[in-house]
Design an enzyme around this catalytic site. Structure first.
Site, PDB file in Angstrom:
ATOM      1  N   HIS A 197      12.483 -16.925  67.209  1.00 14.16           N
ATOM      2  CA  HIS A 197      11.951 -15.832  66.396  1.00 14.16           C
ATOM      3  C   HIS A 197      12.526 -14.491  66.836  1.00 14.16           C
ATOM      4  O   HIS A 197      12.821 -13.621  66.009  1.00 14.16           O
ATOM      5  CB  HIS A 197      10.421 -15.794  66.500  1.00 14.16           C
ATOM      6  CG  HIS A 197       9.741 -16.809  65.654  1.00 14.16           C
ATOM      7  ND1 HIS A 197       8.500 -17.310  65.936  1.00 14.16           N
ATOM      8  CD2 HIS A 197      10.136 -17.434  64.511  1.00 14.16           C
ATOM      9  CE1 HIS A 197       8.150 -18.188  65.009  1.00 14.16           C
ATOM     10  NE2 HIS A 197       9.129 -18.282  64.138  1.00 14.16           N
ATOM     11  N   ARG A 337      13.331 -21.127  47.645  1.00 11.41           N
ATOM     12  CA  ARG A 337      13.024 -22.348  48.393  1.00 11.41           C
ATOM     13  C   ARG A 337      11.554 -22.674  48.207  1.00 11.41           C
ATOM     14  O   ARG A 337      10.691 -21.830  48.422  1.00 11.41           O
ATOM     15  CB  ARG A 337      13.326 -22.173  49.886  1.00 11.41           C
ATOM     16  CG  ARG A 337      13.020 -23.433  50.696  1.00 11.41           C
ATOM     17  CD  ARG A 337      13.430 -23.270  52.156  1.00 11.41           C
ATOM     18  NE  ARG A 337      12.603 -22.296  52.865  1.00 11.41           N
ATOM     19  CZ  ARG A 337      12.862 -21.873  54.100  1.00 11.41           C
ATOM     20  NH1 ARG A 337      13.927 -22.312  54.755  1.00 11.41           N
ATOM     21  NH2 ARG A 337      12.071 -20.997  54.698  1.00 11.41           N
ATOM     22  N   ARG A 459      14.924 -25.739  69.769  1.00 11.00           N
ATOM     23  CA  ARG A 459      15.673 -24.492  69.688  1.00 11.00           C
ATOM     24  C   ARG A 459      15.104 -23.392  70.569  1.00 11.00           C
ATOM     25  O   ARG A 459      15.726 -22.343  70.733  1.00 11.00           O
ATOM     26  CB  ARG A 459      15.727 -24.008  68.237  1.00 11.00           C
ATOM     27  CG  ARG A 459      14.407 -23.539  67.654  1.00 11.00           C
ATOM     28  CD  ARG A 459      14.585 -23.250  66.174  1.00 11.00           C
ATOM     29  NE  ARG A 459      13.501 -22.435  65.641  1.00 11.00           N
ATOM     30  CZ  ARG A 459      13.454 -22.020  64.385  1.00 11.00           C
ATOM     31  NH1 ARG A 459      14.416 -22.349  63.553  1.00 11.00           N
ATOM     32  NH2 ARG A 459      12.461 -21.280  63.960  1.00 11.00           N
ATOM     33  N   CYS A 496      22.630 -20.790  54.401  1.00  9.72           N
ATOM     34  CA  CYS A 496      21.582 -19.770  54.429  1.00  9.72           C
ATOM     35  C   CYS A 496      20.913 -19.681  55.788  1.00  9.72           C
ATOM     36  O   CYS A 496      19.959 -18.939  55.970  1.00  9.72           O
ATOM     37  CB  CYS A 496      20.537 -20.022  53.345  1.00  9.72           C
ATOM     38  SG  CYS A 496      19.610 -21.562  53.548  1.00  9.72           S
TER      39      CYS A 496
END
Length: 565
Positions: A197, A337, A459, A496
């Site tokens: 983030h 989306r 991640r 994207c």
């Protein structure tokens, strides 16, 4: 032959580059802990019973949630999204239940809060994937709640009294989202990966950022630092003259980028669509002023994060219409989306509770398996907004794994007169891209999740940041397979994910056959201007060099050498 970067001198710390740019300023350290003296003075709080203590927790947690919500209302895009998610987490019933259980067992309130948070952190960390990312958010909420209880100000980033480089073990989204780029010149964190983030918000703000820097928390406050967000280096006590020269050169290059007005073309005239990632009407209006040809990713889940019940079709149309209206000029389009809920983005009325591994569970398109109305209502709302604004509207689904899923989704979208596509986030979708394109009109590669799932690496795990690097050869191979399928089918394939915002990687992606790149508006000019300096042949060479490299560092160095030449 790949080119390796030169070794760093001993006075330089290295990490994972996130946002390019060079900054020179003293280190401002973020500690962010509640003072132990205040906690000791608070003691057991003097509550008459566990219910009274729980009521104090409720008041503190609600104050923290309201603080997050107030910050979210002042920003847009990814910043608003993560702050809204933190507000929801502060109000989480499961977390409250953990506090209540600890109080009932006789623990004092502060200890009960810490015990409940520790329990959830252990659960989320064991789940891995995107859920592990919430550990930072939970610790942030813990500190803020405890601060309210003991009567201290909420911890967080101190307000700089001079331009500074912010240095921290890690930064919560609530810290990063409120930063002022005019005084916070760069971010350096010891933990975190390129798709955390913090990294995402730093890109949106355009602040040079390096994460995963071993030894960062050992830097003394006030130490002069030279941060290079392109190389991923943090130089301690640099030569002032050389540092000034590099910063001046970087500013001059950025000034040239600001003059780029689009549309994106390679030096020999090959068109590449450069698009914006948006989350709401405000961020769309801001993005529409940038030199973009539309929106490549409208994240609709932000509209649902704080809802306890599903909005009606009409309510949804009212939410989506301002985003489409911002691009209703007859020349640009918006890619919407559908609900990407689940994992780290729980939606009260949609997501499943108690999943053992939500990152690999019922999220994205999978939510409509046992709740088909959720997708039908959203598609109706999107169709109404498209009809109202007249903006060309493409719709894509997240977390598609099979051609059958793609076929069913495409039929639903086309029945409403809209263009249908899917996200390529799961390796199976990339490997079967040719079959997917038999069913849909376009593909959009979400490199954040594709990297995580390909490398089987959380991640947010700092010691795995090298694996969650989008320059990983395996990830680039899947991107190339997908782009090649698009070329054969004569259909567009975009990127994207955060990889699209890296100017050097963008050139390699175009060389692989990617036809559009969508990113935070702050990154648009750097990517567009870089593409305009190189020919398509150079992009193809860059793609070949990146795919031939044995590791991300070698891939970066090889591509940059080609572009600089």
């Amino acid at each position: 032959m790949s080119v390796s970067p030169p070794p760093l001198p001993a006075s330089v710390l290295s990490g994972t580059p996130v946002v390019p740019g060079i900054a020179h300023a003293p280190a401002l350290l973020v500690r962010g802990e509640v003072s132990e003296s205040a906690i000791l003075a608070f003691g057991d709080g003097g509550f008459s019973d566990p219910e009274a203590a729980l009521a104090a927790y409720d008041a503190a947690a609600e104050a923290v949630a309201e603080g997050f919500a107030a910050k979210a209302a002042k920003v847009s895009g990814a910043s608003a999204e993560v702050l809204s998610a933190s507000a929801g987490l502060a109000r989480d019933k499961g977390l409250r239940g953990g506090v209540k259980k600890a109080l009932t067992s006789g623990q004092p309130l502060v200890e009960a809060v810490r015990a409940a948070v520790a329990q959830f952190v252990d659960v989320f960390t064991a789940m891995g994937g995107l859920m592990a990312e919430r550990a930072t958010d939970l610790h942030d909420i813990e500190r803020r709640v405890v601060a309210h209880l003991v009567g201290e100000p909420e911890p967080g980033v101190p307000t700089p009294d001079q331009p500074s480089v912010l240095v921290a073990a890690d930064l919560a989204p609530s810290d990063t989202a409120g930063l002022d780029p005019t005084v916070v010149l760069a971010l350096v964190t010891e933990r975190g990966g390129p798709t955390s983030h913090t990294a995402i918000i730093a890109r949106q703000l355009g602040i040079p950022c390096v994460v995963g820097v071993a030894g960062a928390v050992g830097i003394e406050a006030g130490t002069p630092l030279l941060v290079d967000g392109t190389l991923g280096s943090v130089e301690l006590r640099p030569d002032p003259v050389e540092a000034h020269r590099r910063v001046a050169q970087d500013r001059a290059e950025r000034a040239l980028l600001e003059s780029w007005t689009g549309p994106a073309r390679t030096a020999d005239g090959v068109a590449v669509k450069v698009l914006a990632n948006v989350a709401d009407g405000e961020s769309a209006r801001t993005a529409s002023q940038a030199p973009v040809e539309g929106v490549g990713l409208f994240r609709t889940e932000l509209c649902f994060l704080n809802r306890q019940d599903e909005p009606s079709v009409e309510e949804q149309a009212d939410i989506y219409a301002p985003v489409l209206e911002a691009f209703a000029d007859g020349e640009r389009y918006v890619v919407v989306r559908t609900l990407d809920a689940g994992s780290d983005k729980p939606i009260a009325f949609a997501t499943h509770e108690g999943e053992e591994n939500p990152a690999l569970g019922v999220r994205g398109l999978r939510l409509c398996y046992d709740n088909p109305g959720l997708l039908e209502h959203q598609l109706d709302g999107i169709a109404q907004a498209a009809a109202r604004t007249g903006t060309p509207t493409w719709v894509m689904a997240p977390m598609v794994a099979t051609a059958e899923e793609a076929r069913d989704f495409a039929a639903r979208v086309r029945s409403r007169g809209l263009k249908a596509g899917i996200m390529v986030e799961i390796p199976s979708a990339a490997l079967l891209a040719n079959r997917m394109l038999e069913e849909v009109d376009f593909l959009s590669i979400g490199t954040n999740d594709l990297t995580q799932y390909t490398m089987a690496a959380d991640r947010m795990a700092t010691d795995l940041a090298r694996l969650t690097d989008p320059w990983q050869p395996a990830v680039l191979r899947l991107v190339a397979i997908t782009a090649e399928a698009g070329r054969h089918a004569g259909k567009p394939v975009g990127v994207c994910g955060e990889a699209a915002a890296d100017p050097a990687l963008a050139c390699a992606l175009v060389g692989m056959g990617v036809t559009s790149l969508s990113m935070a508006p702050a990154s648009v000019r750097a990517v567009g201007a870089t593409l305009g300096k190189v020919t398509m042949a150079t992009c193809v060479e860059a793609a070949e060099a990146a795919l031939a490299a044995t590791d991300p560092q070698a891939a970066r160095a090889a591509v940059r050498a080609l572009l600089e030449a």
